[in-house]
Design a protein around this motif. Structure first.
Motif, PDB file in Angstrom:
ATOM      1  N   TYR A 495       0.737  -1.237  -0.017  1.00  7.82           N
ATOM      2  CA  TYR A 495      -0.137  -0.035  -0.013  1.00  7.82           C
ATOM      3  C   TYR A 495       0.942   1.546   0.103  1.00  7.82           C
ATOM      4  N   SER A 496       0.378   2.235  -0.411  1.00 12.57           N
ATOM      5  CA  SER A 496       0.768   3.627  -0.293  1.00 12.57           C
ATOM      6  C   SER A 496      -0.147   4.728   0.156  1.00 12.57           C
ATOM      7  N   ALA A 497       0.345   5.395   1.227  1.00 15.32           N
ATOM      8  CA  ALA A 497      -0.661   6.675   1.617  1.00 15.32           C
ATOM      9  C   ALA A 497       0.110   7.851   1.379  1.00 15.32           C
ATOM     10  N   LEU A 498      -0.530   8.976   0.965  1.00 18.84           N
ATOM     11  CA  LEU A 498       0.362  10.116   0.414  1.00 18.84           C
ATOM     12  C   LEU A 498      -0.778  11.317   1.244  1.00 18.84           C
ATOM     13  N   ALA A 499      -0.032  12.293   1.628  1.00 20.04           N
ATOM     14  CA  ALA A 499      -0.561  13.616   2.067  1.00 20.04           C
ATOM     15  C   ALA A 499       0.113  14.558   1.291  1.00 20.04           C
ATOM     16  N   GLN A 500      -0.707  15.743   0.917  1.00 23.34           N
ATOM     17  CA  GLN A 500       0.066  16.833   0.399  1.00 23.34           C
ATOM     18  C   GLN A 500      -0.542  18.204   0.596  1.00 23.34           C
ATOM     19  N   LEU A 501       0.077  19.024   0.910  1.00 15.78           N
ATOM     20  CA  LEU A 501      -0.419  20.549   1.402  1.00 15.78           C
ATOM     21  C   LEU A 501       0.109  21.306   0.135  1.00 15.78           C
TER      22      LEU A 501
END
Length: 710
Positions: A495-501
């Motif tokens: 899996y891959s979890a990403l967060a971006q601001l």
């Protein structure tokens, strides 16, 4: 009255050339686009003074309205005006009265007229105007003359003008503005006058046909007959154009692809070759002992990079975009291609260019494994065919559904081959086009490599807009979401979890902070799209490990013809201990390990270079590469037989790279727009120290790419 009639006649006159041509056969996307344009941009600037032939065709109007909702139509520059329709008319009337001018007023913007007549009782009318007509800064300018007869204006003092005015007042054949009035007291062209006369003819015909009260008087019929004779040529032209418009509308209805789905496509032809760096022999050091037999061996071996021949590659993408509510979007993509890079040979072993053997794999190779461990640097966008075989067989490569949850929150569900770039705002690059054929040649030049970590998968992404300047994106992708077996599924496998601001302090500046948490099982870290072989397989002996990646991206549009972009990413890799070759004489327990991967670069964009629509680009970057890799115990010890046949005799595997160097990717390309739908892109890609060693010669790739859009 004059202002209303001017609107109709001017627009119809400007349609003269266009409507008399035969409508060509068009592909489905063009039909959808043209139909949408027919309901918005090409709007006939008129009210209910059009003929009953058009008014009495509700089917045509409904079809046009449905097709117009296929995609959002942005307003024309001329439509973005703060003056109300009444203010426009009052200004025009005042100017005309004060100067006693006899010239025709320019047609008002179509959107304003549509808004002003929204409450009329007349049936909905598809409004059409000349797409080549340019808005004027002054309402005093004259319309383009398309006929000598237009030079003979109908003045308010003429008998014909007064006769038609009387008919309008008696029979209400021109609805005018929402308050039921017709405004203005100026001259009009003969075509404008004919439009009003035609409306009155239709109204009188209806009254006679209904055999009810309010029948036309003999005097009025005589007046109408005289006006018909006077304006016979203009009436004939007007009715001919209405017939042509109906024929074109029928053509669009008969050939439209769908009322809810838009088909778009991209076809790429690429002529490409390795101009330097192939057909060479690279001598790389070996471990003292053969890891299989335990026998001593030579200190080095030559590994051959075969000559790479010129190839003519292709890729086709077909996108089906469906909207059910006008605010959502279902995307289905079919892809086929015949070129793949070395990391995507399965299932038929068709491979792309190969160069730069892996020096770490070479060190422990008992046979020719290094021949199979080539670098993934320099891969081009047309080589992205997802997991399909490179034999021009169509397959499903995207299945996404995007919809709003609220005015600030947007969601994207990815059921097939989703990537993080499918939902996050990638506003940090002028070269981003989803690995298409309209921007950079290479995949590395498209965006920050941090989006590729974890590869393809299924999951969801969300965007929350705090304000026009600040946006938060989060997403989750599972690599084997469809597999119910142990170690797979939506939450128990890769899996891959990403967060971006995303922060946009101004319209010309965009910044992004990115975090990616990934658990990798059995596949290359960067999906073999970018990076060295060592970066894609950073951990020795195991393919199960976790990563934490941190990234920064930015774009500064210095001006409309120059932009600077850049990226930085760091990946911290942690592995787990395990057992090598369990149940065999080579069984060995090994410890956990770690690795560090860096990537950074700068892009220079030159929009409209040479002419509008072109794009010049330069990419100077360092692809993902390994800077340190802890050797798991006991393989950090010297080789021994039989206990430690695979010993590397080093705490850091990177030290086993001879003539170690930082690899660079330098790219230059120029997108030349031959037409709106055909692009030609020549370019070069220069790779220094492939697979992080100067033992491998630099590689130069030349490409001439043609892209067809429809």
């Amino acid at each position: 009255m004059c202002a209303v009639l001017a609107v109709c006649g001017s627009a119809i006159a400007s349609e003269s050339t266009d409507l008399t041509q035969t409508a060509p056969t068009q592909n489905p996307e063009k039909i959808a686009d043209n139909t949408a344009a027919a309901t918005s941009e090409k709007q006939l600037e008129t009210t209910s003074i059009t003929s009953t032939n058009l008014l009495s065709n509700p089917t045509t109007s409904e079809s046009l309205t449905d097709l117009g909702t296929v995609e959002k139509i942005e307003p024309l520059p001329a439509q973005q005006n703060n003056l109300s329709i009444q203010e426009k008319i009052a200004t025009t009337e005042s100017d005309r009265t004060s100067e006693n001018s006899t010239t025709a007023t320019e047609a008002l913007p179509a959107q304003e007229i549509a808004d002003s007549t929204a409450n009329l009782t007349a049936e909905n009318i598809p409004i059409i105007s000349d797409p080549l007509e340019q808005p004027s800064a002054s309402s005093e300018s004259m319309d383009q003359v398309t006929s000598v007869s237009q030079l003979s204006d109908v003045k308010p003092t003429d008998w014909a003008f007064q006769a038609l005015q009387s008919l309008v007042e008696r029979y209400g054949c021109i609805a005018g503005y929402p308050d039921g009035t017709y405004r203005g007291n100026r001259a009009m062209t003969r075509y404008e006058f004919a439009a009003g006369l035609n409306a009155c003819l239709d109204q009188v015909t209806k009254l006679i046909g209904s055999s009810t009260a309010n029948l036309a008087t003999k005097e009025d019929l005589a007046t109408i007959q005289k006006l018909q004779e006077e304006f016979a040529a203009e009436l004939a032209t007007l009715r001919g154009r209405v017939d042509a418009l109906e024929a074109r509308t029928s053509e669009l209805e008969a050939n439209q692809f769908s009322t809810t789905t838009k088909l778009s496509g991209e076809v790429v032809f690429a002529l490409t070759d390795v101009l330097a760096g192939d057909n060479v022999r690279t001598r790389l050091p070996l471990s003292p002992l053969n890891p299989i037999t335990g026998a001593r061996r030579e200190q080095s071996r030559e590994f051959t990079t075969d000559e790479q021949n010129t190839v003519f590659a292709n890729r086709v993408r077909l996108n089906f975009l469906t909207s059910f509510t006008g605010k959502d979007m279902l995307k289905i993509r079919l892809t086929a291609g015949n070129s793949a890079h070395p990391g995507r040979r399965a299932p038929d072993n068709i491979r792309g260019f190969e160069y730069g053997p892996n020096p770490v794999t070479a060190y422990q190779s008992g046979g020719d494994q290094a021949e199979l461990a080539r670098t993934n640097e320099g891969q081009q966008t047309f080589q992205d065919i997802s997991t399909l075989s490179a034999n021009n067989t169509f397959g499903l490569t995207a299945l996404h559904y995007e919809f709003p949850i609220s005015s600030r929150l947007q969601a994207v569900i990815m059921a097939k081959d989703g990537e993080h770039m499918d939902y996050v705002p990638t506003t940090f690059s002028l070269f981003e086009d989803g690995n298409g054929g309209t921007r950079s040649l290479s995949i590395l030049g498209q965006r920050n490599p941090i989006y590729s970590i974890g590869g393809l998968g299924a999951g969801a992404g969300f965007n929350y807009r705090f304000s026009e300047k600040l946006n938060l994106s989060v997403g989750y992708l599972a690599g084997t979401a469809e597999n119910p077996t142990q170690g797979n599924g939506l939450f128990n496998g890769r899996y891959s979890a990403l967060a971006q601001l995303t922060f946009n302090p101004s319209r010309n500046l965009s910044l992004g902070l990115i975090y990616n948490r990934n658990y990798q099982v059995g596949s290359p870290l960067f999906n073999n799209d970018i990076g060295t072989s060592l970066a894609n397989s950073p951990i020795f002996l195991t393919d199960k490990y976790g990563t934490n990646s941190y990234g920064l991206s930015g774009l500064w549009r210095v001006n409309r013809r120059f932009g600077i972009g850049g990226w930085f990413s760091y990946t911290d890799v942690k592995s787990f201990g395990g057992t090598l070759a369990p149940g065999t004489p080579f069984q060995t327990r090994f410890s956990s390990s770690s690795a560090d991967i860096f990537s950074y670069g700068v892009t220079l964009a030159f929009p409209d270079l040479g002419k509008p629509g072109n794009l010049g680009g330069i990419v100077i970057g360092v692809p993902p590469h390994l800077t340190s890799a802890k050797t798991p115990s006991p393989f950090d010890e010297p080789q021994s037989v039989p206990e430690n046949r695979s010993g590397y005799d080093t705490k850091d595997l990177v030290r086993r790279i001879p003539d170690r160097a930082t690899p660079f990717h330098i790219e230059g390309f120029y997108v030349y727009r031959l037409t709106d739908n055909i692009l030609l892109t020549p370019g070069l890609i220069w790779l220094t120290a492939p697979n992080q060693t100067n033992k491998n010669p630099d590689v130069v790739i030349g490409t001439l790419r043609a892209t067809f859009l429809f």
